[in-house]
Design a protein around this motif. Structure first.
Motif, short mmCIF file in Angstrom:
data_model
loop_
_atom_site.label_atom_id
_atom_site.label_comp_id
_atom_site.label_asym_id
_atom_site.label_seq_id
_atom_site.Cartn_x
_atom_site.Cartn_y
_atom_site.Cartn_z
N CYS A 66 19.25 -39.31 -20.32
CA CYS A 66 20.07 -38.25 -20.00
C CYS A 66 19.39 -37.04 -19.94
CB CYS A 66 21.01 -38.06 -20.97
SG CYS A 66 22.42 -39.14 -21.18
N VAL A 67 18.01 -36.94 -20.83
CA VAL A 67 17.32 -35.86 -20.56
C VAL A 67 16.44 -35.82 -19.34
CG1 VAL A 67 15.14 -34.79 -21.54
CG2 VAL A 67 16.88 -35.34 -23.29
N LEU A 68 16.09 -36.93 -19.08
CA LEU A 68 15.31 -37.19 -17.72
C LEU A 68 16.17 -36.75 -16.35
CD1 LEU A 68 12.98 -40.40 -18.24
CD2 LEU A 68 12.51 -37.79 -18.07
N LEU A 69 17.47 -37.04 -16.61
CA LEU A 69 18.33 -36.86 -15.30
C LEU A 69 18.61 -35.03 -15.46
CD1 LEU A 69 20.92 -39.79 -15.37
CD2 LEU A 69 19.17 -39.08 -13.60
N GLY A 70 18.85 -34.58 -16.66
CA GLY A 70 19.03 -33.05 -16.61
C GLY A 70 17.81 -32.67 -16.14
N LEU A 71 16.55 -32.89 -16.39
CA LEU A 71 15.44 -32.54 -16.10
C LEU A 71 15.37 -32.59 -14.36
CD1 LEU A 71 12.56 -31.17 -16.48
CD2 LEU A 71 11.59 -33.27 -17.21
N SER A 72 15.70 -33.63 -13.88
CA SER A 72 15.76 -33.87 -12.38
C SER A 72 16.44 -33.00 -11.65
CB SER A 72 15.76 -35.43 -12.29
OG SER A 72 15.93 -35.58 -10.91
N ASN A 73 17.75 -32.72 -12.33
CA ASN A 73 18.64 -31.94 -11.59
C ASN A 73 18.13 -30.58 -11.73
OD1 ASN A 73 20.81 -33.40 -10.68
ND2 ASN A 73 21.75 -33.60 -12.73
N ALA A 74 17.46 -30.20 -12.92
CA ALA A 74 16.94 -28.85 -12.74
C ALA A 74 15.77 -28.65 -11.78
CB ALA A 74 16.46 -28.43 -14.44
N LEU A 75 15.12 -29.79 -11.62
CA LEU A 75 13.88 -29.83 -10.75
C LEU A 75 14.43 -29.41 -9.30
CD1 LEU A 75 11.40 -32.10 -12.48
CD2 LEU A 75 11.12 -29.43 -12.08
N VAL A 76 15.57 -30.13 -8.88
CA VAL A 76 16.05 -30.14 -7.84
C VAL A 76 16.69 -28.57 -7.40
CG1 VAL A 76 17.80 -30.85 -6.23
CG2 VAL A 76 16.60 -32.73 -7.31
N LEU A 77 17.29 -28.05 -8.39
CA LEU A 77 17.50 -26.75 -8.18
C LEU A 77 16.32 -25.77 -8.02
CD1 LEU A 77 20.55 -26.47 -10.79
CD2 LEU A 77 20.87 -26.39 -8.10
N LEU A 78 15.56 -26.12 -8.69
CA LEU A 78 14.21 -25.19 -8.60
C LEU A 78 13.70 -25.24 -7.05
CD1 LEU A 78 12.03 -23.29 -10.17
CD2 LEU A 78 10.60 -25.43 -10.47
N TRP A 79 13.64 -26.44 -7.00
CA TRP A 79 13.13 -26.75 -5.55
C TRP A 79 13.93 -26.10 -4.42
CZ3 TRP A 79 15.32 -28.99 -1.17
CH2 TRP A 79 14.35 -29.09 -0.05
N ALA A 80 15.44 -26.16 -4.78
CA ALA A 80 16.15 -25.53 -3.67
C ALA A 80 15.95 -24.02 -3.51
CB ALA A 80 17.58 -25.60 -4.07
N MET A 81 15.76 -23.39 -4.91
CA MET A 81 15.82 -21.88 -4.96
C MET A 81 14.39 -21.45 -4.13
SD MET A 81 16.82 -20.60 -8.69
CE MET A 81 17.10 -22.08 -9.75
N LEU A 82 13.11 -22.45 -4.51
CA LEU A 82 11.66 -22.09 -3.66
C LEU A 82 12.04 -22.23 -2.40
CD1 LEU A 82 9.39 -23.75 -6.54
CD2 LEU A 82 9.72 -21.30 -5.97
N ASP A 83 12.77 -23.35 -2.05
CA ASP A 83 12.97 -23.46 -0.49
C ASP A 83 13.60 -22.36 0.20
OD1 ASP A 83 12.46 -24.92 1.90
OD2 ASP A 83 14.38 -26.02 1.51
N GLN A 84 14.58 -21.72 -0.54
CA GLN A 84 15.34 -20.80 0.19
C GLN A 84 14.48 -19.51 0.16
OE1 GLN A 84 19.14 -20.00 -1.80
NE2 GLN A 84 19.97 -19.42 0.15
N ALA A 85 13.42 -19.31 -0.63
CA ALA A 85 12.65 -18.11 -0.72
C ALA A 85 11.42 -18.43 0.25
CB ALA A 85 12.11 -17.93 -2.04
N ASN A 86 11.29 -19.63 1.02
CA ASN A 86 10.18 -19.88 1.83
C ASN A 86 8.93 -20.28 1.21
OD1 ASN A 86 11.84 -20.07 4.24
ND2 ASN A 86 11.77 -17.74 4.58
N ALA A 87 9.00 -20.91 -0.05
CA ALA A 87 7.80 -21.16 -0.81
C ALA A 87 7.22 -22.21 0.26
CB ALA A 87 7.98 -21.38 -1.94
N GLY A 88 7.85 -23.03 0.73
CA GLY A 88 7.37 -24.45 1.26
C GLY A 88 6.82 -25.25 0.50
N THR A 89 6.98 -25.54 -0.75
CA THR A 89 6.32 -26.55 -1.60
C THR A 89 7.38 -27.72 -1.94
OG1 THR A 89 5.35 -26.76 -3.60
CG2 THR A 89 7.33 -25.37 -3.48
#
Length: 112
Positions: A66-89
């Protein structure tokens, strides 16, 4: 499984450089995972819901998953925010996939 398949799709679609349009899919994936979890919880008989909700506390391997799935969801959200800011990572998405695969492996171990 939903998180792994969608994460692989986002990685392949985002190569060589992710576009901000993919960020909206990155925002949708954790929502879909949350809806799938909620639907599964609703499908459990009413008398057993408390048992299912307390299972991560009683079984540490399920708690780890459960902790790993929660962390994975948080990282996907982080990636989406970075992607929307054109970070390209793509690194947060890679770590999210690793966490989701480890959560799946932990859930298989708990069944054995």
């Amino acid at each position: 499984m939903t998180l792994v398949i969608a994460g692989v799709f986002l990685m392949v679609a985002g190569l060589p450089k992710p576009t901000p349009v993919l960020a909206w899919l990155g925002y949708a994936i954790p929502c879909v995972v949350a809806v799938v979890a909620l639907v599964e919880l609703i499908r459990v008989p009413a008398g057993s819901r408390l048992t299912v909700l307390t299972m991560p506390v009683r079984r540490p391997v399920i708690g780890l998953a459960c902790v790993l799935l929660g962390l994975s969801n948080a990282l996907v959200l982080l990636w989406a925010m970075l992607d929307q800011a054109n970070a390209g990572t793509m690194e947060p998405l890679i770590f999210a996939l690793v966490c989701a695969v480890c959560a799946g492996a932990a859930s298989l171990v708990s069944e054995a």
